[in-house]
Design a protein around this motif. Structure first.
Motif, mmCIF file in Angstrom:
data_model
loop_
_atom_site.group_PDB
_atom_site.id
_atom_site.type_symbol
_atom_site.label_atom_id
_atom_site.label_comp_id
_atom_site.label_asym_id
_atom_site.label_seq_id
_atom_site.Cartn_x
_atom_site.Cartn_y
_atom_site.Cartn_z
ATOM 1 N N GLU A 26 0.701 -1.181 0.113
ATOM 2 C CA GLU A 26 0.179 -0.015 0.107
ATOM 3 C C GLU A 26 0.953 1.183 -0.004
ATOM 4 O OE1 GLU A 26 -3.778 1.902 0.062
ATOM 5 O OE2 GLU A 26 -3.345 -0.477 -0.354
ATOM 6 N N GLU A 27 1.829 1.167 0.672
ATOM 7 C CA GLU A 27 2.952 2.423 0.693
ATOM 8 C C GLU A 27 3.411 2.732 -0.671
ATOM 9 O OE1 GLU A 27 4.827 -0.426 3.923
ATOM 10 O OE2 GLU A 27 2.708 -0.402 2.933
ATOM 11 N N ALA A 28 3.660 1.596 -1.327
ATOM 12 C CA ALA A 28 4.412 1.855 -2.584
ATOM 13 C C ALA A 28 3.205 2.479 -3.690
ATOM 14 C CB ALA A 28 4.875 0.526 -3.210
ATOM 15 N N ILE A 29 2.130 2.070 -3.534
ATOM 16 C CA ILE A 29 1.003 2.405 -4.389
ATOM 17 C C ILE A 29 0.769 3.957 -4.032
ATOM 18 C CG2 ILE A 29 -1.333 2.142 -5.204
ATOM 19 C CD1 ILE A 29 -1.044 -0.782 -4.485
ATOM 20 N N GLN A 30 0.845 4.348 -2.828
ATOM 21 C CA GLN A 30 0.605 5.706 -2.424
ATOM 22 C C GLN A 30 1.437 6.525 -2.692
ATOM 23 O OE1 GLN A 30 -2.354 6.588 -0.897
ATOM 24 N NE2 GLN A 30 -1.691 8.466 -1.571
ATOM 25 N N TRP A 31 2.841 6.112 -2.894
ATOM 26 C CA TRP A 31 3.989 6.996 -2.959
ATOM 27 C C TRP A 31 4.103 6.949 -4.605
ATOM 28 C CZ3 TRP A 31 8.141 4.402 -6.049
ATOM 29 C CH2 TRP A 31 9.038 5.503 -6.416
ATOM 30 N N LEU A 32 3.674 6.184 -5.283
ATOM 31 C CA LEU A 32 3.672 6.300 -6.739
ATOM 32 C C LEU A 32 2.706 7.292 -7.240
ATOM 33 C CD1 LEU A 32 4.770 5.528 -9.351
ATOM 34 C CD2 LEU A 32 3.280 3.592 -9.624
ATOM 35 N N LEU A 33 1.447 7.164 -6.744
ATOM 36 C CA LEU A 33 0.219 7.996 -7.001
ATOM 37 C C LEU A 33 0.615 9.438 -6.767
ATOM 38 C CD1 LEU A 33 -2.940 5.842 -6.042
ATOM 39 C CD2 LEU A 33 -1.760 5.930 -8.356
ATOM 40 N N ASN A 34 1.238 9.535 -5.509
ATOM 41 C CA ASN A 34 1.447 11.079 -5.125
ATOM 42 C C ASN A 34 2.469 11.589 -6.063
ATOM 43 O OD1 ASN A 34 -0.150 11.088 -2.885
ATOM 44 N ND2 ASN A 34 1.497 10.385 -1.600
ATOM 45 N N ARG A 35 3.615 10.964 -6.615
ATOM 46 C CA ARG A 35 4.560 11.337 -7.437
ATOM 47 C C ARG A 35 3.856 11.662 -8.823
ATOM 48 N NH1 ARG A 35 9.969 10.798 -6.943
ATOM 49 N NH2 ARG A 35 9.855 12.443 -8.494
ATOM 50 N N ILE A 36 2.878 10.864 -9.284
ATOM 51 C CA ILE A 36 2.146 11.028 -10.380
ATOM 52 C C ILE A 36 1.470 12.577 -10.533
ATOM 53 C CG2 ILE A 36 0.447 10.193 -12.124
ATOM 54 C CD1 ILE A 36 1.355 7.540 -11.573
ATOM 55 N N GLU A 37 0.754 12.522 -9.096
ATOM 56 C CA GLU A 37 -0.287 13.826 -9.048
ATOM 57 C C GLU A 37 0.286 15.052 -8.428
ATOM 58 O OE1 GLU A 37 -2.858 11.788 -6.276
ATOM 59 O OE2 GLU A 37 -4.324 11.491 -8.006
ATOM 60 N N ASP A 38 1.559 14.956 -8.072
ATOM 61 C CA ASP A 38 2.218 16.067 -7.539
ATOM 62 C C ASP A 38 2.694 16.980 -8.471
ATOM 63 O OD1 ASP A 38 3.185 17.563 -5.513
ATOM 64 O OD2 ASP A 38 4.763 16.323 -4.893
ATOM 65 N N SER A 39 3.035 18.378 -8.163
ATOM 66 C CA SER A 39 3.201 19.362 -9.154
ATOM 67 C C SER A 39 4.428 19.229 -9.858
ATOM 68 C CB SER A 39 3.125 20.824 -8.578
ATOM 69 O OG SER A 39 4.244 20.872 -7.597
ATOM 70 N N GLN A 40 4.740 19.809 -11.122
ATOM 71 C CA GLN A 40 6.135 19.566 -11.550
ATOM 72 C C GLN A 40 7.091 20.225 -10.791
ATOM 73 O OE1 GLN A 40 4.568 21.210 -15.469
ATOM 74 N NE2 GLN A 40 5.871 19.476 -16.191
ATOM 75 N N GLN A 41 7.055 21.346 -10.107
ATOM 76 C CA GLN A 41 7.924 22.139 -9.323
ATOM 77 C C GLN A 41 8.467 20.967 -8.009
ATOM 78 O OE1 GLN A 41 5.082 23.254 -9.956
ATOM 79 N NE2 GLN A 41 5.519 25.378 -11.309
ATOM 80 N N ASN A 42 7.687 20.099 -7.686
ATOM 81 C CA ASN A 42 7.932 19.192 -6.667
ATOM 82 C C ASN A 42 8.592 17.919 -7.103
ATOM 83 O OD1 ASN A 42 7.435 21.145 -4.524
ATOM 84 N ND2 ASN A 42 4.914 20.138 -4.501
ATOM 85 N N GLY A 43 8.647 17.836 -8.786
ATOM 86 C CA GLY A 43 9.257 16.710 -9.253
ATOM 87 C C GLY A 43 8.168 15.659 -9.617
ATOM 88 N N GLY A 44 6.939 16.095 -9.705
ATOM 89 C CA GLY A 44 5.768 15.283 -10.027
ATOM 90 C C GLY A 44 5.688 15.328 -11.528
ATOM 91 N N ALA A 45 4.572 14.694 -12.057
ATOM 92 C CA ALA A 45 4.029 14.748 -13.320
ATOM 93 C C ALA A 45 2.637 15.671 -13.613
ATOM 94 C CB ALA A 45 3.680 13.262 -13.737
ATOM 95 N N GLU A 46 2.145 15.919 -12.304
ATOM 96 C CA GLU A 46 1.009 16.703 -12.267
ATOM 97 C C GLU A 46 0.001 16.273 -13.345
ATOM 98 O OE1 GLU A 46 0.297 21.599 -12.715
ATOM 99 O OE2 GLU A 46 2.238 20.708 -12.076
ATOM 100 N N LEU A 47 -0.543 14.924 -13.281
ATOM 101 C CA LEU A 47 -1.243 14.413 -13.862
ATOM 102 C C LEU A 47 -2.577 13.835 -13.058
ATOM 103 C CD1 LEU A 47 0.943 12.071 -16.132
ATOM 104 C CD2 LEU A 47 -0.442 14.399 -16.889
#
Length: 650
Positions: A26-47
């Protein structure tokens, strides 16, 4: 879970599917989803991410870790600028899309809804997912054994460790139906809908089918001349000299004309002038995180010297070892051939005559198996070499595979022709290799995937019928996603181009000895068009769009083959009894004259390449006009800025 929810919520269009392993923490899923949804300024994909619903068969323990990825309209616009997507400008020219200039692009209305095709949207989303790179994480949360290194692609790392099972774009049902109908559902003697193929699958796929169509039409003159040669035994009268001379001109002209055809297609699709001064690192590239000295961007860095050591000290010796093994297998084939001939000469019967073809059939099957095994090894080695750019990776992979495949498929034919001087055996071996490889390819590429997909479809439909009766034939989204997830993955155009390259070799090198070769290749390619079209639409998952301006390194491969064809055909001409009759006393004079004329023909070939422009004149004019307009606009902008500056100073 954050990021999960109803996939049919308003404003969300599912574009890409991510399937994680069912035992992912569950931690891995949550981490990946956060990275995908996070803003580009924070290193995310903003999707945007939504979890796929259970569907009608929830109790059958389907994998729950399937996620749909979408994007906001504004994110797609900025992403299109990032990837350098070309769109049609208001003046009809094709230009790189920029958000600042968006309203000057044709078909851009309102907020840009429906401005991008679904394939373009999926390509943008894939690019943004691929650029997700590890920062200060040492491992994937919940999976301490999966190490992460700064700058390494997160998606690629999860795929290599089996956490991310697959990532693929969704089909667009209505558009796919229209494409199927216009492409392969009705047998017709017309051109393929290349613009529709490009719109749905991207330029890379469209260029392959365009080349396949062009090559098939280009083979018709060879087939029309070769058929009477074969049927009426014309080669008994003037041997193969006339056919070989025609072969020399044909293989040069068709490749030059294809360049012009390719340039016309690329200009129409807006990829001809698509130049990327600084190509981004490929997702599989890894190294110590640093700054690119040219762009100033943060990206992995890897020493060039270390890569060269891997290439020359490991990859090159491995390729040479494989070539030696191929040579060893070829010598075993000739021993089998000699054994079959000895049995047939002792007591000729119907069965011993069939036995003569058995060694060639076995050798053809062994060649296909060796090519397949070598392909996996070449991919592993090229990945291990750690090339920074996708173009460099493809060039090294194609070179490795082509050298081995060429040697493996054609070495025996060269040996028979120029060492054994046995034209009858050459004709028999060529026919057997050509027919056997075509039968095996059609089985592996068409019948086997079709049969496997039919089984998957029946299983899915049976499952749905047990749950409920559908009023129409349309599958609900949940089941459509799971059905597509079960489809075979399309591995790109590499194998398709490789097959056409080998067929081109059979025709251009030795068809003067076996004139029916061109006829067989034409028949093969006609079935190839329909079987490949069916596979793309119904058997394989939808591939990601692949922007391309031409057929890439394969153009060089085909041109190299045409140069070898000139040498081979003229050597065969020099061996013919007709030509030998002019030099009854001196073998040396024959060789010198043959080499001299062959060099003259090579010079003529290169002059012909120079005389036929790669890009049609009207396209050159349009590109020059576009460049002139861009320079004029830049001048006006600078003058305007200078005048504004003077006003401020005053």
């Amino acid at each position: 879970m954050e990021g999960s929810g109803d996939n049919s919520s308003p404003g969300f269009t599912p574009l890409v599917v991510l399937e994680l392993a069912s035992d992912t923490k569950e931690e891995a899923i949550q981490w990946l989803l956060n990275r995908i949804e996070d803003s580009q300024q924070n290193g995310g994909a903003e999707l945007l991410v939504k979890q796929l619903g259970p569907g009608v068969s929830a109790e059958e323990k389907e994998n729950p870790n399937i996620f749909l990825v979408g994007s906001s309209r504004q994110r797609l616009l900025s992403g299109a600028e990032d990837v350098g997507l070309f769109k049609e400008f208001s003046d009809g020219s094709m230009r790189a899309f920029t958000c600042a200039n968006k309203h000057n692009f044709r078909d851009f209305k309102g907020d840009g809804d429906s401005f991008f095709s679904m394939a373009e949207c999926q390509y943008i989303v894939k690019h943004e997912l691929d650029t997700l790179r590890a920062k200060d994480e040492t491992h994937v949360p919940g999976h301490s054994q999966v190490k992460l290194y700064p700058g390494k692609s997160i998606i690629r790392r999860l795929q290599s460790k089996g956490i991310l099972i697959q990532m693929f774009p969704l089909h667009e049902k209505e558009e796919l139906k229209r494409l199927c109908f216009s492409w392969y559902k009705k047998v017709k003697f017309t051109f393929q809908p290349l613009d529709d193929i490009r719109h749905y699958f991207g330029e890379g796929q469209a260029f392959y089918f365009g080349f396949l169509e062009y090559f098939t039409f280009a083979l018709l003159p060879m087939a029309l001349i070769g058929l009477p040669y074969y049927l009426f035994d014309w080669e008994d009268y003037d041997k193969y000299v006339v056919f070989a001379v025609f072969n020399l001109v044909w293989c040069t002209v068709i490749l030059e004309l294809w360049k012009r055809c390719s340039a016309s297609l690329a200009y129409r699709w807006g990829t001809l002038s698509r130049k990327r001064a600084f190509e981004e690192p490929r997702p599989g590239f890894h190294g110590i995180l640093g700054f690119n000295p040219v762009t100033g961007r943060e990206e992995p860095l890897y020493p060039t010297a270390k890569r060269h050591l891997r290439i020359y000290l490991v990859s090159l010796p491995f390729v040479l070892l494989c070539l030696y093994m191929s040579l060893y297998v070829m010598m075993i084939y000739f021993r089998m051939e000699g054994w079959a001939l000895s049995i047939h000469s002792e007591e000729p019967t119907f069965w011993t005559e069939i036995l003569l073809y058995i060694p060639s059939v076995i050798y053809a099957v062994v060649i296909e198996i060796m090519n397949l095994l070598y392909r996996y090894a070449a991919e592993f080695l090229t990945e291990w070499e750690n090339h920074r750019l996708e173009s460099s990776y493809q060039n090294h992979l194609v070179l490795k595979v082509l050298v081995f495949n060429f040697f493996n498929c054609f070495a025996s034919l060269f040996y028979i022709a120029f060492i054994m001087h046995d034209m009858a055996l050459l004709r028999q071996s060529l026919a057997t290799l050509l027919l056997t490889s075509q039968i095996l390819n059609q089985f592996m590429e068409a019948f086997l995937p079709y049969w496997l997909q039919r089984r998957r479809n029946k299983k899915m439909i049976h499952k749905l019928k047990r749950r409920r009766t559908l009023e129409d034939k349309e599958l609900p989204l949940e089941e459509q996603v799971r059905l597509e997830a079960s489809m075979s993955t399309y591995l790109g155009t590499f194998d398709d181009y490789l097959e056409q390259f080998l067929l081109f070799g059979y025709v251009s090198l030795f068809s003067c000895v076996y004139p029916l070769a061109a006829v067989l290749v034409v028949l093969n390619n006609i079935t190839e068009v329909y079987s490949d079209a069916f596979k793309m639409c119904r058997v394989f998952k939808r591939p990601f769009s692949d922007p391309a301006a031409n057929i890439g390194v394969w153009q060089l491969a085909f041109e190299a083959m045409s140069v070898i064809a000139v040498v081979t055909n003229f050597a065969l001409i020099g061996m013919s009894p007709q030509v030998r009759a002019y030099f009854p006393e001196s073998e040396t004079h024959l060789i010198l004259w043959t080499v001299a004329i062959e060099h003259g023909l090579l010079a003529f070939k290169f002059i012909l390449c120079f005389l036929i422009p790669d890009v049609p004149k009207y396209i050159q004019i349009k590109l020059a006009r576009l460049e002139f307009e861009s320079l004029e606009a830049l001048k006006k902008k600078k003058m305007l800025e200078a005048s504004e500056l003077r006003k401020v100073e005053q």
